[in-house]
Design a protein around this motif. Structure first.
Motif, PDB file in Angstrom:
ATOM      1  N   ILE A  88     -63.345 -43.596  41.914  1.00 12.46           N
ATOM      2  CA  ILE A  88     -64.027 -43.795  40.579  1.00 12.46           C
ATOM      3  C   ILE A  88     -62.990 -43.715  39.452  1.00 12.46           C
ATOM      4  O   ILE A  88     -62.729 -44.483  38.678  1.00 12.46           O
ATOM      5  CB  ILE A  88     -65.322 -43.470  40.558  1.00 12.46           C
ATOM      6  CG1 ILE A  88     -66.190 -43.773  41.350  1.00 12.46           C
ATOM      7  CG2 ILE A  88     -65.782 -43.532  39.049  1.00 12.46           C
ATOM      8  CD1 ILE A  88     -67.677 -42.879  41.411  1.00 12.46           C
ATOM      9  N   LEU A  89     -62.386 -42.587  39.439  1.00 11.31           N
ATOM     10  CA  LEU A  89     -61.554 -42.172  38.305  1.00 11.31           C
ATOM     11  C   LEU A  89     -60.265 -42.851  38.261  1.00 11.31           C
ATOM     12  O   LEU A  89     -59.755 -43.356  37.511  1.00 11.31           O
ATOM     13  CB  LEU A  89     -61.466 -40.666  38.341  1.00 11.31           C
ATOM     14  CG  LEU A  89     -62.384 -39.735  37.901  1.00 11.31           C
ATOM     15  CD1 LEU A  89     -61.960 -38.412  38.148  1.00 11.31           C
ATOM     16  CD2 LEU A  89     -62.900 -40.267  36.571  1.00 11.31           C
ATOM     17  N   THR A  90     -59.700 -43.267  39.593  1.00 10.38           N
ATOM     18  CA  THR A  90     -58.564 -44.035  40.034  1.00 10.38           C
ATOM     19  C   THR A  90     -58.936 -45.349  38.947  1.00 10.38           C
ATOM     20  O   THR A  90     -57.934 -45.901  38.442  1.00 10.38           O
ATOM     21  CB  THR A  90     -58.028 -44.149  41.338  1.00 10.38           C
ATOM     22  OG1 THR A  90     -57.815 -42.814  41.569  1.00 10.38           O
ATOM     23  CG2 THR A  90     -56.921 -45.212  41.239  1.00 10.38           C
ATOM     24  N   ARG A  91     -60.068 -46.169  39.487  1.00  8.51           N
ATOM     25  CA  ARG A  91     -60.253 -47.324  38.907  1.00  8.51           C
ATOM     26  C   ARG A  91     -60.526 -47.376  37.391  1.00  8.51           C
ATOM     27  O   ARG A  91     -60.279 -48.390  36.611  1.00  8.51           O
ATOM     28  CB  ARG A  91     -61.415 -47.832  39.753  1.00  8.51           C
ATOM     29  CG  ARG A  91     -61.961 -49.298  39.431  1.00  8.51           C
ATOM     30  CD  ARG A  91     -62.976 -49.846  40.401  1.00  8.51           C
ATOM     31  NE  ARG A  91     -64.300 -48.924  40.087  1.00  8.51           N
ATOM     32  CZ  ARG A  91     -65.221 -49.282  40.746  1.00  8.51           C
ATOM     33  NH1 ARG A  91     -65.573 -50.345  41.612  1.00  8.51           N
ATOM     34  NH2 ARG A  91     -66.527 -48.303  40.340  1.00  8.51           N
ATOM     35  N   ASP A  92     -61.144 -46.033  36.994  1.00 15.03           N
ATOM     36  CA  ASP A  92     -61.620 -46.105  35.553  1.00 15.03           C
ATOM     37  C   ASP A  92     -61.570 -44.773  35.020  1.00 15.03           C
ATOM     38  O   ASP A  92     -62.289 -43.711  34.862  1.00 15.03           O
ATOM     39  CB  ASP A  92     -63.110 -46.628  35.341  1.00 15.03           C
ATOM     40  CG  ASP A  92     -63.695 -46.534  34.006  1.00 15.03           C
ATOM     41  OD1 ASP A  92     -63.160 -46.404  33.060  1.00 15.03           O
ATOM     42  OD2 ASP A  92     -64.950 -46.784  33.982  1.00 15.03           O
ATOM     43  N   PRO A  93     -60.276 -44.631  34.664  1.00 10.80           N
ATOM     44  CA  PRO A  93     -59.833 -43.213  34.036  1.00 10.80           C
ATOM     45  C   PRO A  93     -60.543 -42.767  32.823  1.00 10.80           C
ATOM     46  O   PRO A  93     -60.682 -41.664  32.251  1.00 10.80           O
ATOM     47  CB  PRO A  93     -58.368 -43.482  33.513  1.00 10.80           C
ATOM     48  CG  PRO A  93     -57.715 -44.577  34.674  1.00 10.80           C
ATOM     49  CD  PRO A  93     -59.006 -45.487  34.605  1.00 10.80           C
ATOM     50  N   SER A  94     -61.234 -43.982  32.131  1.00 14.26           N
ATOM     51  CA  SER A  94     -62.105 -43.463  30.842  1.00 14.26           C
ATOM     52  C   SER A  94     -63.331 -42.450  31.126  1.00 14.26           C
ATOM     53  O   SER A  94     -63.886 -42.047  30.113  1.00 14.26           O
ATOM     54  CB  SER A  94     -62.627 -44.736  30.355  1.00 14.26           C
ATOM     55  OG  SER A  94     -63.546 -45.375  30.939  1.00 14.26           O
ATOM     56  N   ARG A  95     -63.533 -42.605  32.675  1.00 14.06           N
ATOM     57  CA  ARG A  95     -64.695 -41.557  32.809  1.00 14.06           C
ATOM     58  C   ARG A  95     -64.228 -40.094  32.498  1.00 14.06           C
ATOM     59  O   ARG A  95     -65.345 -39.114  32.647  1.00 14.06           O
ATOM     60  CB  ARG A  95     -65.011 -41.682  34.289  1.00 14.06           C
ATOM     61  CG  ARG A  95     -65.456 -42.986  34.474  1.00 14.06           C
ATOM     62  CD  ARG A  95     -66.629 -43.690  34.159  1.00 14.06           C
ATOM     63  NE  ARG A  95     -66.895 -44.843  34.993  1.00 14.06           N
ATOM     64  CZ  ARG A  95     -67.765 -44.842  35.909  1.00 14.06           C
ATOM     65  NH1 ARG A  95     -68.317 -43.911  36.354  1.00 14.06           N
ATOM     66  NH2 ARG A  95     -67.881 -46.099  36.482  1.00 14.06           N
ATOM     67  N   SER A  96     -63.159 -39.730  32.207  1.00 14.59           N
ATOM     68  CA  SER A  96     -62.767 -38.667  31.975  1.00 14.59           C
ATOM     69  C   SER A  96     -61.947 -38.409  30.367  1.00 14.59           C
ATOM     70  O   SER A  96     -61.048 -39.012  30.237  1.00 14.59           O
ATOM     71  CB  SER A  96     -61.785 -37.851  32.933  1.00 14.59           C
ATOM     72  OG  SER A  96     -61.529 -36.615  32.457  1.00 14.59           O
ATOM     73  N   GLN A  97     -62.486 -37.795  29.537  1.00 16.21           N
ATOM     74  CA  GLN A  97     -62.167 -37.979  28.218  1.00 16.21           C
ATOM     75  C   GLN A  97     -62.126 -36.367  27.617  1.00 16.21           C
ATOM     76  O   GLN A  97     -63.190 -35.610  27.769  1.00 16.21           O
ATOM     77  CB  GLN A  97     -62.746 -38.737  27.261  1.00 16.21           C
ATOM     78  CG  GLN A  97     -62.454 -40.273  27.753  1.00 16.21           C
ATOM     79  CD  GLN A  97     -63.063 -41.477  26.628  1.00 16.21           C
ATOM     80  OE1 GLN A  97     -62.800 -41.172  25.666  1.00 16.21           O
ATOM     81  NE2 GLN A  97     -64.043 -41.950  27.151  1.00 16.21           N
TER      82      GLN A  97
END
Length: 332
Positions: A71-80
């Protein structure tokens, strides 16, 4: 057709996923409440028990962490992390890793001398050294690294101007909300859409309780919804992938195996050094078929779904199939 069993003889033979499941209902009806209690207290259920530690590690540990990585590889915005929250991230690591090692000494260990730390995780064949406060000493940075060690989603709330602000986090398993949208919002803004909370003043009371927590104090609460399939990522960003299933599951002959009760165990920790509020969200999924193996659970959940007010069922996204689920559970 649901499964009925003799509770006295069946409980001991139930699989871990059922015996350790945090079944959230004590009554046959459900209404919003703060339902906050001290953390680290074992809770007995009609199937087993849950809740004895802060970070729960179960049979899905490696599977869920691999899912998070995708998930984070596909959408890094999940971690801010907003810049002023970096000390709070390190405070989180310095709080959670020792707790995990203490609770799981056979698989984890943590040593610290000054700011130099060593972390060993046998489940991952990981042995790593790092320095508290040095972001470059951990691969991917401290928050992303922590997300590779715990199944919980992580939210950090800064306290200023007499309110709380969501200013950092790693959320890969959101239940019908968007972490990226909520970053920078206040606690009240985040919870504004939830029906009945404003009228009953629940959020204001919860916020005042949380802001009064003392450094090091730990509490928890549960929340629940339902999910089609064993899917933890039901964020608004991926709605097109899971949303359509809500409209078809009620007539699916495999509904008892596909439709899951989703329970969040939410830990609330006032971090000891920065005073930031750490909000951990651990999500558990159990299909109706498994719930029906515990007769009291089958009856309670069936009654909760049947009685739940329309506005609450609509907000939870279960309005289109809650009757089918309730009928199936209560038919046993």
């Amino acid at each position: 057709m649901s499964i009925t069993v003799d509770k006295a003889t069946d409980t001991a033979s139930l699989p871990d996923r059922i015996r350790r499941f945090p079944f959230p209902f004590r009554e046959d009806i459900y209404r919003y409440s703060a339902n906050v209690e001290p953390a680290n207290k074992n809770v007995s259920t009609d199937a087993g028990a849950w809740g004895k530690g802060l970070i729960d590690i179960d049979e899905f540990y490696l599977e869920e962490l691999a899912d998070r990585e995708r998930i984070l590889t596909r959408d890094p915005s999940r971690s801010q992390v907003l810049p002023h929250m970096k000390p709070a991230v390190w405070d989180t690591i310095a709080t959670l890793l020792p707790s995990m090692a203490e609770e799981n000494p056979e698989i984890m260990s943590f040593q610290r001398e000054g700011n130099h730390c060593r972390w060993h995780n046998r489940l991952q064949n990981l042995d790593i050294e790092f320095t508290i406060g040095d972001d470059d000493s951990l691969p991917m940075g401290p928050l992303r690294f922590l997300g590779t060690q715990i199944q919980d989603d992580i939210v950090l709330l800064d306290i200023r101007d007499n309110t709380m602000w969501l200013d950092a986090g790693l959320v890969s398993f959101a239940a019908d909300w968007s972490f990226g949208f909520d970053v920078g919002m206040s606690f009240l803004e985040i919870h504004h859409p939830v029906p009945r909370l404003k009228e009953e003043n629940i959020i204001q009371r919860a916020e005042q309780f949380l802001m009064r927590l003392q450094p090091g104090e730990q509490f928890r609460r549960t929340n629940w919804t339902m999910t089609v399939g064993r899917r933890l990522d039901t964020s608004t960003e991926t709605y097109q992938e899971w949303g359509p299933d809500r409209g078809t599951i009620a007539t699916d002959p495999d509904m008892p195996d596909k439709l899951h009760l989703r329970v969040e165990v939410q830990h609330l920790v006032r971090l000891p050094h920065t005073g930031t509020l750490l909000f951990l969200i651990r999500s558990y999924l159990l299909p109706l078929r498994d719930i029906a193996r515990v007769p009291t659970w089958r009856e309670k959940f069936g009654n909760v779904l049947a009685e739940l007010p329309e506005d609450m069922a609509e907000y939870k996204g279960i309005i289109r199939y809650r009757k089918a689920a309730s009928d199936w559970l209560l038919a046993g």
